[in-house]
Design a protein around this motif. Structure first.
Motif, PDB file in Angstrom:
ATOM      1  N   ILE A 133       0.846  -1.202   0.000  1.00 34.86           N
ATOM      2  CA  ILE A 133       0.000   0.000   0.000  1.00 34.86           C
ATOM      3  C   ILE A 133       0.877   1.245   0.000  1.00 34.86           C
ATOM      4  CG2 ILE A 133      -1.675   1.361   1.302  1.00 34.86           C
ATOM      5  CD1 ILE A 133      -2.815  -1.203   2.406  1.00 34.86           C
TER       6      ILE A 133
ATOM      7  N   TYR B  17       1.107   5.706  -1.494  1.00 36.03           N
ATOM      8  CA  TYR B  17       1.648   6.880  -0.806  1.00 36.03           C
ATOM      9  C   TYR B  17       2.990   7.343  -1.344  1.00 36.03           C
ATOM     10  CZ  TYR B  17      -2.009   6.694   2.726  1.00 36.03           C
ATOM     11  OH  TYR B  17      -3.209   6.735   3.363  1.00 36.03           O
TER      12      TYR B  17
ATOM     13  N   THR C   9     -11.684  10.455   2.344  1.00 33.49           N
ATOM     14  CA  THR C   9     -10.268  10.772   2.460  1.00 33.49           C
ATOM     15  C   THR C   9      -9.466   9.655   1.801  1.00 33.49           C
ATOM     16  OG1 THR C   9     -10.095   9.604   4.532  1.00 33.49           O
ATOM     17  CG2 THR C   9     -10.650  11.934   4.645  1.00 33.49           C
ATOM     18  N   LYS C  10      -8.162   9.867   1.731  1.00 34.35           N
ATOM     19  CA  LYS C  10      -7.304   8.896   1.059  1.00 34.35           C
ATOM     20  C   LYS C  10      -7.367   7.523   1.740  1.00 34.35           C
ATOM     21  CE  LYS C  10      -2.984   8.584  -1.253  1.00 34.35           C
ATOM     22  NZ  LYS C  10      -1.888   9.317  -1.828  1.00 34.35           N
ATOM     23  N   TRP C  11      -7.222   7.534   3.061  1.00 33.51           N
ATOM     24  CA  TRP C  11      -7.197   6.265   3.788  1.00 33.51           C
ATOM     25  C   TRP C  11      -8.545   5.563   3.700  1.00 33.51           C
ATOM     26  CZ3 TRP C  11      -4.593   2.387   4.889  1.00 33.51           C
ATOM     27  CH2 TRP C  11      -4.907   1.538   5.955  1.00 33.51           C
ATOM     28  N   GLN C  12      -9.636   6.360   3.768  1.00 30.65           N
ATOM     29  CA  GLN C  12     -10.962   5.760   3.605  1.00 30.65           C
ATOM     30  C   GLN C  12     -11.092   5.110   2.238  1.00 30.65           C
ATOM     31  OE1 GLN C  12     -13.319   9.247   4.471  1.00 30.65           O
ATOM     32  NE2 GLN C  12     -14.074   8.348   6.376  1.00 30.65           N
TER      33      GLN C  12
END
Lengths: 292, 316
Positions: free
Chosen positions: A98, A103, A186-189
């Motif tokens: 990931i 990222y 959001t990105k993580w969501q």
């Protein structure tokens, strides 16, 4: 007047066509040879070991008497090893994938990690054994426990699961992510609720393949000093244990012919376990893999 | 003028507060998660660092006991002798290279021939059946191959060559060759399949047979991938442990003889690990020196493979 003389062409082509045919047969023979070896290997192992393969063999403890020897401690040890390797490699492998795919910015550091992973995949397994012996067995004084062997094996198979997870994550189309961002996530969501569910079949397939590599490896465990002969079961991850390949190695190394048959029976158990795991991997890949 | 405080307005305030808290939490997660993921990515780097540092540190300790000159030039590897112990790695390297060489002789022709067959001659259906079977061959645990070498290949070879010892270089070499064949076949096939179809069609249009297309068009175009696959496979053969530990014997010697018992670098590490060489003895440290040599060998070959496939790749 005929511009093309067919008989001349046929005469000239014939040796080339024959050569083509001969080589085609040669190439085919080479391919069949590889398949044949697999057949012979399986046939030999099964005919040798089937006589010893019964319920008593599955239940039995290791013994000096080939008739009474069994794989119970080794089989349960292998399950213990899987119980440590699976969560550890999944956490670190998927985490790394990931990070690298979602990222990490393109740059020297990311390239370095990537190159490092591909080189790590080429390091002989026995060298991981030396690392495990120094770090886990000696420095952290975990001894030849399930946890020490499990962590060593996790490091060994980490590159496999990282690479397959990266491929799985990369295969998730950009539109899905954009749609998620568009809904205000959001990105993580987005990663957790959109990318991961789509990538999980690929990740699991890679994970199972990595796990089957881990339970088939012998060399690092020999270096760690796992016992070749153990008559009790581990009660926790800090206990001594042994695994199927070690047990097979022990039986193969004995001079008596009978123990070779016992080793063959052990190999049947190991291969059956691997075939089941690989079938599950193939099943997951075919059943859940979505093509975008 | 102060508004009368009702239950309602308090609740709205609370809702705003909660919303803020939730948002803060979300922002915090967004900041923490990449950091945790970075830490997991660092683990693979730490593994490499760990390998290099452990091997280097223990190898240095080993060189306190044994001189570097002896290690690289002495012709004998007799670590277990109390009085005249000799630590010359050459016999172990010779054993390793002998086995790897035999493996390459077996695997390179068969592997490339299967790759040509799969990519040029086989129908799609045949390929879809054969490739997974080859992958199975690659997934068999090495201890199983070791068992196969000792109990099947060695007896057959001993019938053919009566002077062959029970433990020898030939049998594990051949079996390692079988083990790495799928690797060469699969990687070379990938390289050949990626040669564009238009080039083949051009050759066919000029009247070439399939064999001529394969040898004069496809193989030259895919040569970087093929050579890289061979180098990778040989590197795998050098690092292979269980097959040689089971069927190769434990007599390090410096010779070209393949019928006698040998010892490879990996098999030596296994032998010491199984024995009861105490912690801190010269023998204990010697496995790190041998392991480090092995590590350098395989690392070099892997880097070479990467270099070849990058530097000599033909882009279409």
């Amino acid at each position: 007047m005929k511009l093309i003389n067919e008989s001349t062409i046929l005469r000239r082509m014939k040796p080339r066509l024959i050569k083509n045919l001969v080589f085609k047969c040669l190439f085919m023979a080479a391919t069949i040879f590889a398949l044949l070896v697999l057949g012979i290997l399986l046939y030999r192992v099964i005919t040798q070991g089937i006589g010893y393969l019964d319920w008593q063999f599955m239940q039995g403890l290791p013994s000096r008497n080939p008739e009474q020897a069994g794989v119970k401690t080794a089989l349960i040890g292998t399950v213990w090893l899987m119980a440590v390797v699976a969560p550890v490699t999944l956490f670190f492998g998927v985490g790394t994938a990931i990070y690298l795919e979602e990222y990490a910015k393109k740059g020297k550091f990311t390239t370095f990690i990537q190159v490092n992973i591909s080189n790590l995949a080429g390091v002989p397994s026995i060298v991981f054994g030396l690392l495990g012996l120094t770090v886990f067995v000696r420095a952290l004084s975990l001894g030849t426990s399930v946890i020490a062997a499990g962590l060593t094996m996790s490091l060994l198979v980490l590159p496999i699961i990282i690479v397959s997870s990266q491929e799985a994550i990369r295969a998730v189309p950009k539109e899905l992510r954009e749609a998620s961002y568009g809904m205000g996530a959001t990105k993580w969501q987005t990663i957790l609720r959109v990318v991961m569910p789509a990538a999980i079949p690929g990740i699991l397939t890679g994970g199972i393949l990595a796990l089957s590599r881990a339970i088939g490896e012998t060399a690092p465990l020999v270096v760690l000093g796992l016992p070749l002969f153990l008559a009790f079961l581990p009660q926790s991850v800090f206990d001594m244990f042994t695994v199927l390949p070690m047990q097979i190695y022990n039986w193969t190394g004995r001079p008596q012919e009978e123990f070779h048959a016992v080793a063959a029976a052990g190999i049947i158990v190991l291969l059956t376990l691997l075939i089941i795991m690989n079938s599950v991997a193939v099943y997951i890949r075919n059943k859940f893999q979505k093509r975008y | 003028m102060a508004l009368p405080e009702s239950r309602n307005s308090f609740s709205v305030q609370q809702m705003i507060q909660q919303k803020k808290q939730k948002k803060n939490k979300l922002i915090q997660t967004e900041k923490i998660v990449p950091f945790i993921l970075l830490l997991t990515a660092i683990v693979s780097v730490l593994t490499t660092v760990g390998i290099v540092v452990t091997l280097l540190a223990e190898t240095f300790t080993f060189f306190n006991h044994v001189s570097i000159k002896e290690f690289f030039t002495a012709q004998k590897w007799y670590p277990f002798s109390e009085t005249q112990g000799s630590f010359g790695i050459l016999p172990l390297i010779s054993g390793t290279l002998k086995v790897a060489f035999i493996a390459a002789i077996v695997a390179v022709p068969i592997g490339i021939a299967s790759a040509v067959f799969l990519s040029e001659y086989a129908t799609d259906r045949t390929r879809r059946i054969i490739k997974p079977i080859l992958e199975v061959l690659a997934g068999i645990p090495t201890i199983v191959y070791g068992f196969f070498a000792l109990t099947f290949v060695t007896p057959i070879l001993r019938d053919l060559i009566p002077s062959l010892e029970i433990f020898n270089a030939l049998s594990p070499g051949i079996v390692i060759g079988i083990m790495i064949t799928p690797m060469i076949a699969s990687l070379s096939e990938d390289a050949m399949t990626s040669v564009p179809k238009s080039m083949r069609e051009g050759a066919y249009a000029l009247g070439a047979t399939k064999l001529e297309v394969a040898i004069k068009i496809v193989i030259p175009a895919a040569v970087s991938g093929i050579i890289a696959s061979i180098v990778l496979a040989v590197s795998r053969a050098i690092g292979e442990t269980m097959i040689v530990a089971v069927a190769g014997g434990s007599t390090p010697n410096l010779s070209w003889d393949v019928t006698g018992s040998i010892q490879t670098m990996t098999a030596y590490i296994v032998q010491v690990s199984q024995g009861d060489a105490g912690y801190g003895t010269t023998i204990y440290y010697s496995i790190y020196a041998v392991g480090f040599t092995l590590f350098i060998f395989t690392l070099m070959m892997n880097l070479l493979a990467q270099f070849i496939s990058k530097r000599f790749r033909e882009e279409y």
